[in-house]
Design an enzyme around this catalytic site. Structure first.
Site, PDB file in Angstrom:
ATOM      1  N   HIS A 200      49.690   4.805  89.673  1.00 43.52           N
ATOM      2  CA  HIS A 200      50.847   5.628  90.014  1.00 43.52           C
ATOM      3  C   HIS A 200      50.463   7.078  90.305  1.00 43.52           C
ATOM      4  O   HIS A 200      51.315   7.954  90.314  1.00 43.52           O
ATOM      5  CB  HIS A 200      51.910   5.577  88.910  1.00 43.52           C
ATOM      6  CG  HIS A 200      52.224   4.177  88.493  1.00 43.52           C
ATOM      7  ND1 HIS A 200      52.843   3.273  89.328  1.00 43.52           N
ATOM      8  CD2 HIS A 200      51.965   3.507  87.337  1.00 43.52           C
ATOM      9  CE1 HIS A 200      52.964   2.120  88.697  1.00 43.52           C
ATOM     10  NE2 HIS A 200      52.442   2.238  87.502  1.00 43.52           N
TER      11      HIS A 200
ATOM     12  N   ARG B  44      58.121  22.468  91.621  1.00 40.02           N
ATOM     13  CA  ARG B  44      56.818  23.145  91.624  1.00 40.02           C
ATOM     14  C   ARG B  44      56.118  22.854  92.945  1.00 40.02           C
ATOM     15  O   ARG B  44      56.621  22.103  93.779  1.00 40.02           O
ATOM     16  CB  ARG B  44      55.951  22.623  90.473  1.00 40.02           C
ATOM     17  CG  ARG B  44      55.813  21.100  90.515  1.00 40.02           C
ATOM     18  CD  ARG B  44      54.857  20.578  89.466  1.00 40.02           C
ATOM     19  NE  ARG B  44      54.933  19.135  89.302  1.00 40.02           N
ATOM     20  CZ  ARG B  44      54.343  18.247  90.091  1.00 40.02           C
ATOM     21  NH1 ARG B  44      53.642  18.652  91.134  1.00 40.02           N
ATOM     22  NH2 ARG B  44      54.456  16.959  89.851  1.00 40.02           N
TER      23      ARG B  44
END
Length: 626
Positions: free
Chosen positions: A218, A279
């Site tokens: 992932h 971010r």
């Protein structure tokens, strides 16, 4: 006006932010853990502050010390990078309360979106509160942070509790927050995201799409912009959803809205909202390349109160980024440690890294060494450019995923844009099948002969051939090579030695000349993309471990042992016995065979080095026939 920036991070992202700051005349301040005292980011900054007291894996999570460091170094702004505290609203608030500029979104937006559970609620979605057999497969995810940490796919209900515990432990270690949630797992989807940039005056830019479908554990491996093959209508829909998410929380700064795009048999391609990352992303360079912008510079401008133009720049061409990891893909992606002797790529390809030759790759942080980025007029040209550059790159040190990256880029499924998040589940075996170069050991031996012998080993009378032995780390095969020193130079059977020098060997093989660049570091020899280990001519017959020995594949810490496991227990092949933590991830150590656990040397909290004997499983023998 910002004059000095402290980057509350380390490694590649700290170095990348410093580069933009220094280009714009902004002073830079690094923070570092004891393990990072000699790290590149601490060396290239104008000033550096040690963060004392904590374990290396926890150091960059100590917000109060980072704020203190910024004030003591005279910084007037803090950039969080990605990971660690980059999506921590309390840290953002502490920075601003200290009178410093926070180069990121406002704390309220972070609180609304950085927790994936709250973000889903904001978008009208909700995680699963109870899991049944009908829900499987499901995905366990960390509510804070990203990068694949704290994430597990669960296909059997019986595995859920164990995977929840493992995900919580990883999330707490990586982000300081052990909250996890469960959602349905969509098989065969594409990971597509939209970069956004917003100012404090109401302007929100959707900066195209990125495809990040090639992932292992992932974590993204190869990313590109724009996402290939998306219908125009779907692209516009993704842009609208991303802008809507940003406006819902009055977002200011750079962020990314992530989706899973899956084929629906009725509706066609359908987008599923995953999360909003408040971010900068690891893969931001591909967006920078196609839009011709510097996102870090724009983050700084927005933090200074600048107004963006009404419309974003236009896209041009295609960009692809590959993440170079110190890991062994053929061995369950096991992280690798040691000295990185050399890391270079050909001109024309961007390399973002936190390492340089001679640096040590340790066990405390993510194993990513660098990101290589290629930009070209078309996707096909960008693929060719990046694959060729990686193939010619000098990556000298521990085992890396470099060859996997080259093969992935050249795989027909990727070349035609038909990949999805299950790419490595389907193709890892083929992509990691060894393809050793049969002439690499000979090239290593000839280069070594010239490098170590002042007189070249020439004999006046005919003599026995010189013999050297090497192990090809590609497939573990041992090779014995033979060559002669003659008055005409070095010779070897079956080839013509055109040139031999300590760093370059040219062989003529069946009428074709091939060049072999050779670099040696102790017993480790790099010949092009092949890594060899020099072996003694007469090996020690007692050196092998007993059959069934489980050796630590990396340095790390034993975090737990399977419940109830004791010496003398019967174990099945593949049964998890213990877990090691290294580079912010947990790694499962399983029984190699069915049999009896005759020795167990691991205990929670124990520090181990590569090759440490953890356990021994004695194989079950079939009953003798009567």
């Amino acid at each position: 006006m910002i004059t000095s920036v402290l980057v509350a991070n380390r490694g590649e992202i700290a170095c990348r932010i410093f580069r933009t700051c220094q280009e714009r005349g902004i002073r830079t301040v690094a923070v570092y853990s004891d393990a990072d005292e000699n790290a590149l980011h601490a060396r290239v900054a104008d000033a550096a502050v040690r963060l004392p007291g904590a374990a290396p894996s926890e150091t960059y999570l100590r917000g109060e010390l980072i704020v203190k460091a910024a004030l003591s170094a005279g910084a007037d702004a803090v950039h969080p990078g990605y990971g660690f505290l980059s999506e921590n609203a309390d840290f953002a608030r502490a920075v601003t309360e200290a009178g410093l500029v926070w180069i990121g979104p406002q704390p309220e937006a972070i609180e609304a979106m950085a927790s994936k559970t709250r973000a889903k609620e904001l978008m009208g979605l909700a995680p699963l509160t109870e899991v049944t057999e009908d829900d499987l497969p499901v995905l366990v995810k960390a509510a804070a942070g990203g990068g694949g940490r704290g994430m597990r796919v669960v296909r059997r209900l019986a595995d859920l509790d164990a995977e929840l515990a493992a995900a919580r432990a990883e999330a707490l270690s990586a982000f300081g927050d052990g909250e996890v949630f469960v959602e349905p797992y969509v098989e065969g989807g594409r990971h597509v995201e939209v970069q956004i940039l917003a100012d404090a005056h109401g302007t929100v830019w959707p900066l195209g799409t990125r495809d990040c479908s090639l992932q292992r554990r992932h974590q993204k491996v190869i990313e590109e912009a724009p996402a290939p093959g998306l219908p125009r209508q779907l692209t516009e829909e993704l842009h609208e959803l991303a802008v809507r998410a940003a406006r819902a929380v009055d977002y200011v700064g750079a962020g990314t809205v992530e989706f899973l795009v899956a084929d629906d048999p009725v509706a066609g391609a359908k987008a599923h909202f995953l999360e909003m990352n408040t971010r900068l992303q690891v893969e931001h360079p591909v967006t920078e390349a196609v839009f011709g912008i510097d996102l870090v510079a724009l983050q700084i401008r927005v933090a200074e109160g600048a107004t963006l133009e009404n419309d974003p720049p236009r896209e041009r061409g295609h960009a692809i980024e590959a993440r170079l990891y110190a890991e062994d893909p053929a061995n369950d992606w096991t992280p690798q440690t040691g000295t990185l002797h050399r890391l270079t790529v050909p001109d024309g390809v961007r390399l973002d890294t936190g390492y340089t030759g001679g640096d040590t790759i340790g066990v405390h942080y993510d194993p990513m060494l660098a990101k290589a980025v290629a930009h070209a007029p078309t996707r096909a040209e960008a693929i060719r450019k990046l694959a060729g550059a990686l193939e010619r790159a000098a990556v000298h040190g521990p085992v890396t995923n470099r060859n996997l990256l080259v093969r992935s880029l050249r795989h027909p499924e990727f070349a035609t844009g038909r990949m999805d998040t299950g790419f490595y589940d389907r193709h890892l075996g083929d992509l990691t099948t060894p393809a050793p170069d049969p002439y690499a050991p000979l090239a290593a031996a000839l280069a070594d002969a010239l490098g170590r012998s002042r007189f070249g080993g020439w004999r006046n009378l005919p003599s026995q051939p010189q013999v050297k032995r090497y192990r090809d780390e590609t497939d573990g095969t041992d090779h014995e090579v033979r060559y002669h020193h003659t008055r005409d130079g070095l010779t070897a059977e079956g080839v013509r030695v055109v040139r031999a020098a300590p760093d370059l060997v040219v062989l003529e093989i069946d009428g074709v000349r091939r060049k072999f660049e050779v670099s040696r570091y102790g017993d480790r020899v790099h010949v092009g993309t092949t890594t060899l280990t020099a072996l003694p001519r007469f090996p020690d017959p007692t050196a092998d471990q007993a059959p069934g020995s489980l050796l630590a594949p990396m340095p790390g810490t034993v975090v737990r042992v399977a419940e109830g496991l004791t010496e003398g227990a019967h174990v099945e092949a593949g049964q998890p016995l213990l877990w090691l933590e290294a580079m912010k991830m947990e790694h499962k150590i399983s029984a190699p065979v069915t049999g009896t656990l005759t020795a167990l040397h691991a205990a929670p909290g124990k520090q181990v080095e590569v090759g440490t004997l953890l356990a021994v499983v004695e194989s079950k023998r079939e009953d003798s026939a009567p």
